[in-house]
Motif scaffolding. Structure first.
Motif, short mmCIF file in Angstrom:
data_model
loop_
_atom_site.label_atom_id
_atom_site.label_comp_id
_atom_site.label_asym_id
_atom_site.label_seq_id
_atom_site.Cartn_x
_atom_site.Cartn_y
_atom_site.Cartn_z
N ASN A 123 16.93 37.73 0.05
CA ASN A 123 16.40 38.49 1.18
C ASN A 123 17.48 39.08 2.09
OD1 ASN A 123 14.28 39.62 2.86
ND2 ASN A 123 15.16 38.30 4.41
N PRO A 223 12.97 40.06 12.44
CA PRO A 223 12.88 39.34 11.16
C PRO A 223 11.42 38.95 10.88
CG PRO A 223 13.90 37.96 12.85
CD PRO A 223 13.76 39.33 13.44
N ALA A 224 11.01 39.16 9.64
CA ALA A 224 9.63 38.86 9.24
C ALA A 224 9.28 37.40 9.55
CB ALA A 224 9.47 39.11 7.75
N ASP A 252 9.20 44.96 7.63
CA ASP A 252 9.34 43.56 8.05
C ASP A 252 8.27 43.20 9.08
OD1 ASP A 252 12.32 42.92 6.96
OD2 ASP A 252 12.14 44.98 7.67
N GLU A 255 4.59 42.84 7.40
CA GLU A 255 4.70 42.26 6.05
C GLU A 255 3.43 41.51 5.66
OE1 GLU A 255 5.21 38.82 5.48
OE2 GLU A 255 5.61 38.13 7.51
N HIS A 273 9.33 50.54 3.51
CA HIS A 273 9.82 49.31 2.90
C HIS A 273 9.80 49.44 1.39
CE1 HIS A 273 10.22 44.83 4.28
NE2 HIS A 273 11.24 45.56 4.71
#
Ligand code: PHB
Length: 387
Positions: A123, A223-224, A252, A255, A273
């Motif tokens: 990731n 951040p996801a 993100d 998601e 994405h």
């Protein structure tokens, strides 16, 4: 000790040794965020890797593949480095893999170099990571790679002014820099920018500031996981949507793993994405089915796909080297490797060891009563623009 006096017995002992060698598993040291505020990241990665093994068997070229999982507990470079060190020295892993968060990947990079152990990034998405060790290959994405197409889209679609809000660390800064550069080059104007802390951010004051600035649009990267859920909640509660402020983001934010926890606020949001669970392909259907067999409770997201592809890369290395693993030879297989991924075809660039892939334009819509990122366009073969 087996005492051997006769030739027949020597043969027996030799064949025992050979069998033991043949049965030694290929060890994959998974350094992931399995607990703490980023535990969703670790879960997605691990379940994606397990799904690949379930669907493709756990033996390649006569050798079993074994995952050895270590928890960083969050963005904790010291812990990540210690785990990586112990995995290569004590557990003698053949691969390091996982790495959801950039600081953890950066901390482990020198260990991969020292031990000549291939390190598969599943990731962590700051551009610079792949330059930190010749033993790193990335199968996920980079923030500049997915952000630049969004900035181009925004300026072509009537957005002239934007505010940026990003998480204050590697991928956030990459996203902010790329958005600004691409958007301004296309004639857009940045009317305000803010960076939020990686740990325990409180979005309320930032959201108020953005509301007061009344920008036409706000571009965000977080951040996801839990943070985008909190951000969306605040966005609606403070009435930024009702004030007509348009939200655009990297995928993100919307998601697949968390989108169902966001109510209807994300409806209509456009993101860019590399993966959507709604991607229409046979490979994605097979992936979704395999993932549901290891984790029926969650929808897989882009990290689960990268972990699936990371395992595909590892299996290919073991196959090509016929089970006789060596760090340098493994890197030669990884360089230029093509994978028929659930997201579409991907390539590990032979020069940079970074991923080359399509970036999709998506809009959040309801499909069978649930929110999905529905793809409506794409740019093929996108490289990390910084390389
Ligand atoms: C990273 O730390 O590099 C990272 C984490 C979460 C994301 C993207 C990048 O959603």
């Amino acid at each position: 000790m087996l005492k051997c006096w006769r030739p027949a017995c020597w043969l027996l002992a030799a064949s025992f040794a050979a069998t033991a060698l043949a049965e030694e598993p290929v060890k994959v040291g998974m350094v992931i965020e399995a607990s703490g505020p980023f535990a969703d990241i670790g879960r997605q990665i691990l379940d994606g890797a397990r799904a690949y093994m379930k669907a493709n068997g756990d033996t390649v070229a006569g050798r079993k593949i074994e995952l050895i999982v270590r928890d960083t507990t969050g963005a904790a470079p010291d812990i990540a480095k210690r785990h990586a060190q112990q995995l290569v020295t004590r557990d003698k892993v053949d691969f390091l893999a996982g790495f959801g968060l950039t600081p953890n990947a950066l901390a482990a990079a020198p260990i991969a170099t020292e031990a000549k152990t291939p390190m598969i990034i599943m990731n962590a998405a700051t551009s610079v990571i792949t330059t930190k060790s010749p033993y790193i290959a990335r199968v996920s994405m980079t923030l500049p790679q997915v952000t630049a197409p969004l900035a181009t889209w925004a300026s072509k679609n009537g957005i002239q002014e934007a505010y940026t809000l990003v998480s204050d660390y590697g991928p956030g800064i990459d996203a902010e820099t790329t958005f600004k550069k691409t958007f301004e080059a296309a004639g857009g104007k940045i009317v305000g920018e803010v960076r939020t802390p990686l740990r325990n951010p409180d979005f309320a004051p930032f959201l108020q500031r953005i509301k007061d600035a009344k920008p036409q649009a706000v571009f965000i990267f977080l951040p996801a996981g839990e943070q985008p859920v909190a951000f969306m909640k605040g966005f609606a509660e403070r009435g930024l949507d009702k004030a007509g402020i348009r939200l655009i983001a990297t995928g993100d934010i919307t998601e697949d793993g968390m989108i169902d926890a966001m109510g209807d606020t994300p409806l209509g949001v456009v993101t860019t994405h590399h993966y959507s669970a709604a991607h229409d392909s046979a490979q994605n259907k097979a992936f979704l089915k395999a993932f549901a067999e290891v984790d029926a409770k969650h929808r897989p997201n882009f990290m689960a796909v990268a972990a699936w592809d990371g395992m595909a890369a590892i299996y290919e290395v073991v196959r090509k080297l016929d089970g006789k693993l060596d760090g340098d030879k493994a890197m030669e297989v990884l360089k230029g490797l093509k994978i028929d991924s659930p997201r579409g075809p991907i390539l590990i660039d032979p020069e940079t060891r970074d991923v080359v892939q399509a970036v999709y334009y998506r809009k959040v819509q309801k499909v069978n009563g649930k929110l999905y990122n529905v793809e409506f366009d794409q740019v093929a073969n996108v490289k990390d623009p910084g390389k």
